[in-house]
Scaffold this motif. Structure first.
Motif, mmCIF file in Angstrom:
data_model
loop_
_atom_site.group_PDB
_atom_site.id
_atom_site.type_symbol
_atom_site.label_atom_id
_atom_site.label_comp_id
_atom_site.label_asym_id
_atom_site.label_seq_id
_atom_site.Cartn_x
_atom_site.Cartn_y
_atom_site.Cartn_z
ATOM 1 N N SER A 10 0.821 -1.224 0.000
ATOM 2 C CA SER A 10 0.000 0.000 0.000
ATOM 3 C C SER A 10 0.849 1.266 0.000
ATOM 4 O O SER A 10 0.446 2.293 -0.553
ATOM 5 N N ASP A 34 -5.762 -3.344 1.932
ATOM 6 C CA ASP A 34 -6.842 -2.603 1.287
ATOM 7 C C ASP A 34 -6.467 -2.345 -0.178
ATOM 8 O O ASP A 34 -5.758 -1.383 -0.482
ATOM 9 N N SER A 36 -7.882 -1.013 -2.575
ATOM 10 C CA SER A 36 -8.234 0.286 -3.173
ATOM 11 C C SER A 36 -7.051 1.255 -3.122
ATOM 12 O O SER A 36 -6.994 2.221 -3.884
ATOM 13 N N ARG A 37 -6.068 0.960 -2.247
ATOM 14 C CA ARG A 37 -4.897 1.838 -2.144
ATOM 15 C C ARG A 37 -4.044 1.794 -3.423
ATOM 16 O O ARG A 37 -3.215 2.672 -3.644
ATOM 17 N N ALA A 39 -5.426 1.817 -6.431
ATOM 18 C CA ALA A 39 -6.290 2.267 -7.529
ATOM 19 C C ALA A 39 -5.534 3.187 -8.485
ATOM 20 O O ALA A 39 -5.806 3.209 -9.695
#
Ligand SMILES: NC(=O)c1ccc[n+]([C@@H]2O[C@H](COP(=O)([O-])OP(=O)(O)OC[C@H]3O[C@@H](n4cnc5c(N)ncnc54)[C@H](OP(=O)(O)O)[C@@H]3O)[C@@H](O)[C@H]2O)c1
Length: 271
Positions: A10, A34, A36-37, A39
């Motif tokens: 991340s 996570d 989404s980090r 993205a």
């Protein structure tokens, strides 16, 4: 094109490695708590394979590792990077501090190795980079728990390396000094006990001043990538002028202690 599997991508070193590897054309199996980090890292197509992974979840860790080898075919380099620190005198630490840090830095790293080794053996070799620390050789007061995990993983790899070398699997303990990542802002702090409040040996304060950290995140990641590409990589990769100075001093002191005890050590043998 090489394929890499990395934990803790991340931010910090894991993220830096991921970005440098993708930029040079390699493929990365990026794992992180996570997803989404990541993205912002669109546009790499199937060269970026992302899965959620908290390294303290051993069942999930094995599933992700098995899926990575099954879907990507071959993984050349595994980087055990996820980790964090806790500051506090031993007496100030909570049971949760102890359980969580050991589960992440030590057990998570050991279980990652155990998950990847059958695959690396089956494919005829590979590289495992374990991010340790200069703190795997020396210790700062107030950081005992972190040192426990890094000294612990050093011992694990010391025994592991000759176990795996016959299979063409080479291991590298990466031992940075202080590097300008998000490590120090993420560090957890135990509540201060009055008895230790004025102990100058224990690092307190909000953070280590960035100007006191010599390590360049991009250069550390680049050195790791270079080392992984060597035919005969070193078992240990010491990175940073502070790492060199502190590890050199610690080992010199310990060797002097060993020499001072030579006669005593021999005196306890069966005569
Ligand atoms: N920076 C230094 O001075 C230094 C020096 C020597 C060694 N190291 C070592 O370098 C490694 C990387 O640290 P860094 O400096 O890059 O620090 P960082 O910027 O704080 O990054 C730490 C990474 O570890 C991840 N992580 C923490 N716990 C995790 C868990 N349970 N499961 C999965 N991921 C987890 C974090 O993810 P989240 O975003 O989800 O928290 C983050 O991606 C660590 O092993 C550290 O001990 C750092």
């Amino acid at each position: 094109m090489k394929t890499w599997l990395i934990t803790g991508t991340s931010r910090g070193l894991g993220r830096e490695l991921t970005e440098q590897l993708l930029a040079r054309g390699d493929r990365v199996a990026a794992t992180l708590r996570d997803p989404s980090r990541l993205a912002g890292l669109a546009g790499y197509g199937d060269r970026l394979w992302v899965r959620p992974l908290d390294v303290t979840d051993t069942v999930r860790l094995r599933e992700v590792v098995d899926a990575a080898f099954a879907e990507l075919g071959r993984i050349d380099v595994v980087v055990s990077n996820a980790g964090y620190g806790v500051i506090g005198a031993a007496e100030e630490l909570t049971d949760d501090h102890i359980d969580d840090l050991i589960a992440t830095n030590l057990t998570g790293s050991i279980q990652l190795v155990r998950a990847v080794v059958p695959h690396l053996r089956a494919q005829g070799g590979g590289r495992i980079l374990q991010v340790s620390s200069m703190g795997g050789h020396m210790a700062f007061p107030g950081f005992s728990l972190y040192h426990t995990t890094k000294w612990g993983i050093e011992g694990f790899f010391e025994a592991l390396a000759p176990e795996l070398e016959p299979f063409g699997v080479r291991t590298i303990l990466v031992e940075p000094g202080m590097v300008r990542t998000s490590f120090y802002s993420a560090v957890q702090r135990a509540a201060v006990h009055a008895a230790y409040a004025s102990n100058p040996a224990i690092m307190r304060g909000d953070a280590v001043p960035v100007e006191d950290m010599p390590g360049d995140q991009a250069k550390v990641a680049a050195a790791m990538i270079d080392a992984a590409g060597l035919d005969a990589p070193p078992r240990r990769l010491l990175l940073g002028s502070d790492a060199y100075g502190r590890v050199h001093a610690a080992l010199s002191d310990r060797l002097a202690d060993v020499e001072a005890q030579k006669d005593l050590a021999h005196s306890t043998d069966v005569s």
